[in-house]
Design a protein around this motif. Structure first.
Motif: not given
Length: 280
Positions: A94-105
């Protein structure tokens, strides 16, 4: 506008693989996150971009997610470290997705995770869900019920009969789903997150008692089917808690209609058995 890039964690595993294949079938741009690219030749051959990533290495995850608009993520409690390690994995994802600017998980959890079951590997997934929410990261939580793929391990033959043995009381229904259908649902949400406006969905494909499960296996094998309910004694703590929960319904609460809307080819148990080629 180019098609969004969809990253799939664990693309050579059961759920990740099913999701990646469903996305490729739909013509999507897929980035398959794998630990060993040599094991993902089939995905590469179908057009997936392979990226090496490891759940134990947050930097590799951030790199793998960079440039992806949407991510499918899942964790497992069955490796070294058990459910606590699963929480660590999920937080890193989750942290990596947020850090990478992912639009939707899209996070694959488990049916009932939000209902305080006390089952260790359900509670670990709930802690990951809570961390995702704390980040404010747009997300959909997909909560599948019991995997049909687990059932053959509970089947034996005895004097010409097919016998299903589970630590589940007779007459109690168990909701279940095929892994391929989990992938179909996850793919549908990745392609269009608005299809689950509530942000979470519990998914299932069939519901059968132990006796009905035995009948389905018996019919497939062309033999009589018999069910034998087993005691909880002898199970590990996690399995004992899970089957005790199954045995006091309502346990799983899948939305079958919503599941079918996302996965029109949703399989019941006989259909899944026929597709596997299982014959006893």
């Amino acid at each position: 506008m180019p098609e969004p890039l969809l990253a799939v964690v664990g693309a050579t595993g059961q759920q990740g693989g099913a999701t990646a294949r469903a996305l490729l079938d739909a013509g999507a741009r897929v980035r398959a996150l794998v630990r060993d690219p040599a094991k993902a030749g089939d995905l590469a051959g179908r057009g997936a971009e392979l990226v090496r990533a490891d759940l134990q290495d947050p930097d590799s995850l951030r790199t793998a997610f960079r440039g992806a608009q949407r991510v499918f993520a899942m964790t497992t409690p069955f490796g070294e470290g058990g459910p606590e390690a699963e929480v660590t994995q999920g937080i890193s994802l989750a942290d990596a997705a947020a850090d990478a600017g992912v639009e939707h998980l899209v996070f694959n959890s488990v049916g009932g995770a939000e209902r305080s079951t006390g089952i260790p590997h359900f509670e670990s997934k709930r802690r990951v869900e809570e961390h995702i929410a704390s980040l404010g990261l747009p997300a959909t939580i997909v909560r599948p019920v019991f995997f049909m793929e687990n059932l053959p391990w509970m089947v034996a033959t005895d004097d010409g009969e097919v016998v299903v043995r589970m630590p589940l009381p007779a007459g109690v229904p168990l909701q279940m789903i095929a892994v391929a259908d989990i992938g179909a649902v996850a793919a549908a949400v990745l392609l269009d997150p608005s299809r689950v406006p509530s942000g979470s969905i519990e998914i299932g494909g069939d519901e059968r008692t132990g006796e009905q499960i035995a009948a389905a296996f018996g019919e497939r094998a062309g033999r009589p089917g018999r069910y034998e309910a087993q005691p909880l004694d002898g199970l590990d703590e996690d399995s004992r808690a899970m089957f005790a929960w199954f045995g006091t319904p309502p346990a799983y609460r899948a939305d079958f209609a919503a599941t079918r809307a996302l996965a029109p080819g949703l399989q019941d148990l006989p259909t899944w058995l026929a597709g596997t080629g299982w014959s006893g």
